[in-house]
Scaffold this active site. Structure first.
Site, PDB file in Angstrom:
ATOM      1  N   LYS A 274       0.844  -1.198   0.000  1.00 24.35           N
ATOM      2  CA  LYS A 274       0.000   0.000   0.000  1.00 24.35           C
ATOM      3  C   LYS A 274       0.878   1.247   0.000  1.00 24.35           C
ATOM      4  O   LYS A 274       2.009   1.215   0.481  1.00 24.35           O
ATOM      5  CB  LYS A 274      -0.856   0.035   1.275  1.00 24.35           C
ATOM      6  CG  LYS A 274      -1.988  -0.978   1.323  1.00 24.35           C
ATOM      7  CD  LYS A 274      -2.777  -0.854   2.621  1.00 24.35           C
ATOM      8  CE  LYS A 274      -3.906  -1.871   2.706  1.00 24.35           C
ATOM      9  NZ  LYS A 274      -4.953  -1.688   1.703  1.00 24.35           N
ATOM     10  N   ARG A 348     -10.151 -11.671   2.371  1.00 26.43           N
ATOM     11  CA  ARG A 348     -10.975 -12.757   1.836  1.00 26.43           C
ATOM     12  C   ARG A 348     -10.241 -14.097   1.899  1.00 26.43           C
ATOM     13  O   ARG A 348     -10.869 -15.149   2.068  1.00 26.43           O
ATOM     14  CB  ARG A 348     -11.435 -12.403   0.414  1.00 26.43           C
ATOM     15  CG  ARG A 348     -10.340 -12.277  -0.596  1.00 26.43           C
ATOM     16  CD  ARG A 348     -10.762 -11.501  -1.838  1.00 26.43           C
ATOM     17  NE  ARG A 348     -10.823 -10.059  -1.596  1.00 26.43           N
ATOM     18  CZ  ARG A 348     -11.200  -9.164  -2.508  1.00 26.43           C
ATOM     19  NH1 ARG A 348     -11.566  -9.543  -3.723  1.00 26.43           N
ATOM     20  NH2 ARG A 348     -11.223  -7.876  -2.208  1.00 26.43           N
TER      21      ARG A 348
HETATM   22  N1  BES Z   1      -8.043  -3.838   4.627  1.00 28.21           N
HETATM   23  C1  BES Z   1      -8.242  -3.432   3.289  1.00 28.21           C
HETATM   24  C2  BES Z   1      -9.560  -2.684   3.074  1.00 28.21           C
HETATM   25  C3  BES Z   1      -9.680  -1.348   3.746  1.00 28.21           C
HETATM   26  C4  BES Z   1      -9.353  -0.187   3.070  1.00 28.21           C
HETATM   27  C5  BES Z   1     -10.181  -1.250   5.022  1.00 28.21           C
HETATM   28  C6  BES Z   1      -9.495   1.039   3.692  1.00 28.21           C
HETATM   29  C7  BES Z   1     -10.319  -0.024   5.637  1.00 28.21           C
HETATM   30  C8  BES Z   1      -9.979   1.129   4.970  1.00 28.21           C
HETATM   31  C9  BES Z   1      -8.237  -4.648   2.383  1.00 28.21           C
HETATM   32  O1  BES Z   1      -7.412  -5.691   2.780  1.00 28.21           O
HETATM   33  C10 BES Z   1      -7.742  -4.215   1.046  1.00 28.21           C
HETATM   34  O2  BES Z   1      -6.602  -3.837   0.970  1.00 28.21           O
HETATM   35  N2  BES Z   1      -8.601  -4.269   0.039  1.00 28.21           N
HETATM   36  C11 BES Z   1      -8.239  -3.858  -1.252  1.00 28.21           C
HETATM   37  C12 BES Z   1      -8.770  -4.884  -2.216  1.00 28.21           C
HETATM   38  C13 BES Z   1      -8.239  -4.730  -3.623  1.00 28.21           C
HETATM   39  C14 BES Z   1      -6.766  -5.014  -3.663  1.00 28.21           C
HETATM   40  C15 BES Z   1      -9.008  -5.659  -4.514  1.00 28.21           C
HETATM   41  C16 BES Z   1      -8.875  -2.493  -1.506  1.00 28.21           C
HETATM   42  O3  BES Z   1      -9.986  -2.249  -1.046  1.00 28.21           O
HETATM   43  O4  BES Z   1      -8.208  -1.658  -2.114  1.00 28.21           O
HETATM   44 MN    MN Z   2      -5.439  -5.472   2.083  1.00 28.71          MN
END
Ligand code: BES
Ligand code: MN
Ligand code: ZN
Length: 496
Positions: A274, A348
């Site tokens: 990230k 997931r």
């Molecule tokens: N933990 C994150 C989702 C999240 C984002 C929670 C912001 C709280 C605040 C999750 O693991 C994630 O990174 N999801 C990705 C999925 C994508 C790579 C398909 C996302 O939402 O960007």
């Molecule tokens: Mn994630």
């Protein structure tokens, strides 16, 4: 802070809160004070904007000719419209006003106005609950905060018609608050303190309440074939864990209800790392696990007459030389294979094995999972509603109603075959991302492939687990969203 209950006799000194309904309609106690002070309340209202609307307060400091330190007028709005929920907000609002006034102790005169009378002892109990929820504070690391900067309120005395009845109702509501605040603590702790082992220990601490707790380590999970969950944790120096908690408050042979939480104690994204900006928020990526642990504390605390299983998949998602790579293919406990396109879609992968394990071992009546699963749910719903997905209309409807009842709102989004196709891939049974379109839905479709057709619901709580602003009963920070909702669901439908 504590809440206590007493009968409706007006104190003649200290800090007193009296109710005022819409259009500056004084409650009997407010009337009584106003008379004793030669119309000081009416005069104060006339010289301010205070109208008695719900949530308004007016603070009268050291009124002349009395021994009161303060008289606070608290607006309740149209008194016949008062509901259990708004009374909670009243309690929460009072805590904020009393802390701002630097009060240590205060008495609120809860005269039986129309709506309050209808609620009976529950009204006073709910005021106490709202007050306790709002009084929460996570300040253990603020070592230099001066005494005078801290909230002052130690005791809220709730004067009401039936104090012993109110106290009795409050006792179980307070257990729910304990659960919510436990969740808030866990969510607020940083990731150097809360990691899979220590989060599991927070579950193990509930043994003292009669909860049965098991913690599986990586060896045990390998034996079970949990390649999906283990792949996420393999880049971390911290060992992945599976926390399994059982509360057996129901009839012996009643199948349990099951709650499953995502417990990513820190989500860097892994190799699909990230951006730095805001990454600190990912300490609360264990919010779903935090909720199922707090829920267990609430249910066991109030000795719920239900059989409940809570499972949390606990991992840390880190980049390292042992981390999972994009393109890796893992085999889940269900036997289904997954191509990991993006290591940041890790929640997931964790839930896939946690859900499969839960239905396989416990044969529950249903499973509900909670997860800070997608950023996309924040784009869709902001911070007002959590996303609800379900393969079962009755369960979805019950969840929706429970959310409305406790003020933790849900909004249902669709599932369907066309969305499901988005996660097909040539190399394996599925991939872990479905592209930009409908990101929260394709994540839910992924989970659905691991529920084995059991009634199931998924709550995407990414937008509601943390709040950047105070609300009536929730100080900014970890909200504990989900604990009250699921406690209410159990109480309404699954207790004998
Ligand atoms: N933990 C994150 C989702 C999240 C984002 C929670 C912001 C709280 C605040 C999750 O693991 C994630 O990174 N999801 C990705 C999925 C994508 C790579 C398909 C996302 O939402 O960007
Ligand atoms: Mn994630
Ligand atoms: Zn995550």
């Amino acid at each position: 802070m504590k809440a206590t209950f007493t009968d409706l006799s007006l104190p003649s000194s200290g800090v007193v809160v009296v109710l005022v309904a819409d259009e500056r309609t004084l409650s009997p106690s407010a009337e009584q004070v106003d008379k004793a002070l030669d119309g000081a309340l009416a005069k104060a209202m006339r010289s301010s904007r205070f109208k008695g609307k719900a949530g308004e307060t007016l603070d009268i400091v050291a009124p002349r000719g009395s021994d009161y330190d303060r008289i606070i007028l608290a607006g309740v709005g149209k008194s016949k419209d008062i509901k259990a929920m708004s009374v909670r907000n009243l309690g929460g609002g009072l805590v904020a006003a009393l802390n701002a006034a630097a009060a240590r102790k205060a008495t609120v005169m809860l005269d039986p106005l129309d709506g309050l009378a209808e609620l009976g002892a529950a009204a006073a109990a709910r005021v106490g609950q709202g007050a306790m929820l709002r009084a929460y504070r996570f300040d253990k690391y603020r070592t230099k905060e001066k005494e005078e900067q801290k909230p002052t309120l130690q005791e809220l005395v709730i004067a009401c018609e039936n104090p012993s009845g109110a106290k009795r109702e409050f006792d179980s509501l307070e257990k729910i608050v304990d659960g919510v605040n436990y969740t808030r603590d866990l969510v607020s702790e940083p990731a150097n303190i809360i990691y899979p082992e220590t989060l599991a220990a927070a579950g193990e601490a509930l043994k003292s309440l009669g909860v049965e707790v098991e913690v599986l380590g990586e060896k045990e999970m390998e034996k079970l074939g949990m390649g999906s969950l283990l792949g996420v944790g393999q880049g971390s120096a911290r060992e992945s864990k599976l926390l399994v908690m059982q509360w057996k408050g129901g009839a012996k042979n009643d199948p349990p209800v099951a709650f499953v939480g995502k417990g990513v104690t820190f989500d860097t994204g892994g190799i699909s790392i990230k951006p730095a900006q805001g990454m600190e928020d990912m300490k609360w990526d264990m919010g779903g696990a935090g909720v199922v642990i707090g829920l267990m504390k609430a249910l066991a605390g109030r000795k719920a007459k239900a059989n409940v299983v809570c499972v949390a998949g606990l991992v840390e998602n880190m980049p390292s030389s042992t981390a999972q790579r994009p393109g890796d293919i893992v085999t889940s406990m269900s036997g289904q294979t997954i191509e990991v396109i993006n290591t940041d879609a890790e929640g997931r992968l964790v839930l896939a094995d946690a859900l499969w394990y839960t239905q396989d071992r416990f044969k529950p009546r249903f499973m509900i999972d909670l997860a800070t699963l997608t950023g996309a749910i924040i784009i869709a719903l902001g911070h007002e509603h959590a996303g609800l997905f379900s393969n079962n209309d009755e369960l979805a409807q019950r969840l929706d109603a429970a959310g409305a009842a406790v003020g933790e709102k849900l909004w249902r989004l669709p599932l369907g075959d066309a969305y499901d196709k988005q996660i097909n891939t040539d190399s394996a049974d599925m991939k872990n991302v479905g592209g930009r379109d409908a990101g929260s839905i394709t994540a839910a479709q992924f989970l659905q492939r691991f529920v084995n057709d059991l009634p199931w619901a998924h709550l995407d709580i990414a937008g509601v687990t943390w709040s950047k602003k105070d609300t009536a009963i929730t100080p900014k920070g970890g909200t504990g969203f989900g604990v009250q909702l699921l406690d209410h669901l159990v109480a309404e439908h699954y207790e004998s």
